[in-house]
Design a protein around this motif. Sequence first.
Motif, short mmCIF file in Angstrom:
data_model
loop_
_atom_site.label_atom_id
_atom_site.label_comp_id
_atom_site.label_asym_id
_atom_site.label_seq_id
_atom_site.Cartn_x
_atom_site.Cartn_y
_atom_site.Cartn_z
N THR A 1 0.71 -1.15 0.04
CA THR A 1 0.00 0.00 -0.17
C THR A 1 0.93 1.46 -0.04
O THR A 1 0.64 2.14 -0.77
CB THR A 1 -0.89 0.01 1.14
OG1 THR A 1 -1.86 -1.21 1.12
CG2 THR A 1 -1.72 1.42 1.19
N PRO A 2 1.78 1.34 0.86
CA PRO A 2 2.71 2.50 0.82
C PRO A 2 3.45 2.81 -0.26
O PRO A 2 3.53 3.74 -1.08
CB PRO A 2 3.62 2.40 2.01
CG PRO A 2 2.82 1.41 2.97
CD PRO A 2 2.29 0.44 2.14
N SER A 3 3.72 1.74 -1.09
CA SER A 3 4.82 1.65 -2.27
C SER A 3 3.71 2.35 -3.36
O SER A 3 3.82 3.15 -4.13
CB SER A 3 5.25 0.41 -2.66
OG SER A 3 6.17 0.11 -1.53
N ILE A 4 2.64 1.44 -3.60
CA ILE A 4 1.67 1.76 -4.79
C ILE A 4 1.19 3.24 -4.69
O ILE A 4 0.96 3.96 -5.93
CB ILE A 4 0.79 0.71 -5.13
CG1 ILE A 4 0.14 0.83 -6.34
CG2 ILE A 4 -0.36 0.52 -3.93
CD1 ILE A 4 -0.58 -0.26 -6.84
N SER A 5 0.52 3.70 -3.51
CA SER A 5 -0.15 4.81 -3.16
C SER A 5 0.80 5.99 -3.63
O SER A 5 0.45 6.87 -4.24
CB SER A 5 -0.69 4.72 -2.02
OG SER A 5 -1.78 3.68 -1.57
#
Length: 770
Positions: free
Chosen positions: A199-203
């Motif tokens: 989630t942190p990476s893609i967002s």
Amino acid sequence: MAGEVELRGDKSQVDEQEHPTLRNKILSLQKLKRFDSLDLETRTIPGHNTVILHLAFQSIGIVYGDIGTSPLYVYASIFPNGIKHEEDTMAALSILFYTLTFSTLVKYVFIVLQATDNGDGGTFALYSLICRYANVGLTPNEQAEDKNISNFQLELPSNRLKRATWIKSRLEKSKFAKYLLLFVTVFGTSMLIGDGIFTPSISVMSAVGGIKEATPAMTQDRIVWISVVILIGLFMVQRFGTDKMGYTFAPILSLWFALLSGIGIYNFFKFDPTIIKALNPKYIVDYFIRNKKDAWISLGGAVLCITGAEALFADVGHFTVRSIRLSTCFVAYPAIVLAYMGQTAFLRKHPDDIADTFFKSIPGPLYWPMFVLAVLASIIASQSLISGTFSIVQQSLSLGCFPRVKIVHTSANYKGQVYVPEINYLLMLACVGVTLGFGSSVQLGHAYGLAVVMVMVITSCFLVLVMIMIWKTHILLVILYVVVIGGMEFLYLSSVLYKIDQGGYLPLVLGAVLVTIMLVWNDVYRRKYYYELNNKISPLEVREIANNAKLCRIPGLALFYSELVQGIPPIFKHYVENVPALHSVLVFVSIRSLPISKVPVEERFFFRRIEPTELHVFRCVARYGYNDFRKEKEPFERMLVERLMEFIKTDFWIDDDNNKEPANEGVVEVPVGEVIENEDNSVGDQEEKRRDQEVMIGREIDAVEEAWNSGVVHLMGESEVIARPGAWLGKRILIDYAYSFLKRNLRQNYDKVFDIPHKKMVKVGMTYEL
């Protein structure tokens, strides 16, 4: 008769108006009623008083960051190779609408939220419900007395269907089923932790990518490195907690959802209002007929529209079911649907802009505000998943499925806000690694989608068991759920598994590592417990040790910690053989984790006395749920001693009652300190007996107070485990290498859990050959 109370079964016949204090006392005595055997030792959440609307507003900033930022990257993931037919966008909108409706609203909001565990949700909550209804838990120190805890009870419908009993019996008799349920729970937990990585990476990468619209010179490599810097900064501030930041989350995301809705409505009317026809599912059928395999593969991108839907259930413990339903139905769901409708209308006129649909569809004057909000929203979404990962690790640790790591509670107001330093830095390295490794949100989406769908499928499987065994739902409704919701999720699962070689392997690899860690720790934990159980010290041996003339009794209170609940651990005998001295009051303390979310404070400590009374030796089990935590303002040592004194006061009355012959079967007479007349005893005898009991109680309480004032020593049982000589190779690798490595690098002892000063602590070591 004055002062006499009958307790029939589990109900007390007490006049609340005449005896308000008496009723409370009788209820507490009921909980303490037990068989006096050392081997039989320890075997509704108050509703939220906060205004529902206030909680619903707060939940916007905590729960919906992930699902609320999905419009940043969904369309690019559905059509990575571009739009091939003009009607494909209509079909995509239809798929997104029905996926959001059935998965988010029908499944989570209206069904899954009913399956909370005393108000808490998540994979462990469902596993907890199943373990409490059927005896399928693998926790070795489960005890019958745990079921007397108020939060342990389940309100069950009538047994009108035999299938619930049949399934329960089959699960309880099958060892394979018990291990399978534990494995599935651990695997689902691992997938949720995977969400905390992806989630942190893609967002963040998707949000930062929007800057390409303002400056074409911004390359993808620069976007990746900017994302890495933001991610590192995000993880570095985790140790400060989210208490102060939380007040800004809800307004930011509320503004984000408002602008999503407004831009969606603007694009809808400006570009193509006829997309409303996409509500007709015929577009989906035509899409699959037209594109066949490619349509099925595109489902792996469409599933990203419900990333974060699991948070509706996992985070419900911080709010209420009603508040989550309000904020979902009236804020998040309509805003996201309108956003996709606006993007679809835009793509009908600009199909070549599919790679950057979100930012290209924003009206010019709103570009920079939406860019800033997108970055903030992605950070909030990342923060929510990171905090959720910390909570998951805490739950796993509490149920003996994870090595003891340091848990830091960052807020005195919000119990769910915890920080785990070791996990934080591992997550940071993993996030940075996948961001640099994949380099684009489309590639990350392949890995992300698999983690999301796996968790949803596991939730559905557990929910079906809950529906059949606990809720006893009509079989036709269960079949309808399996066909509609289950069929949709398995279709999505097959699609994301197809992309396993394009990045989908990563969550499986991470899951395998986490599952291995959890199962190794849990297996050796159980082996160690059963070793202590089979080699425990009998009550007779304890009395012999305490009465040994060579053993010196010194002033003070000693708390001897061990993980064994049923009896005295063998390490105690090892201690007295090397240190022939015991304190004047000795309490054997076991920290017990129950498969429930919370244990009421008044039911936390469970005491037993080791006879004779003059030894002043007790057993204590401190029981915690997987979402309980120690409050800084409630020192563990003080709470234990205060509860011990309360136990001493009530124990005399119970012992006296246990020695009586009940007048009627199922009727127990409980003396309450008042004068009681009957045929065998005179008023004077009763009064004299009462005074003698009060004197005995006073003496023992004085002894405990004097010992406490003289000083407290915390004796820590530090047992090392090794494989016994001649053990097979696999067992030696499991115990001597894998478990030992985890214990050396991650283990945290009780002294850190309860802030025990080192000057009060003595560690006692012993080696167990398993």
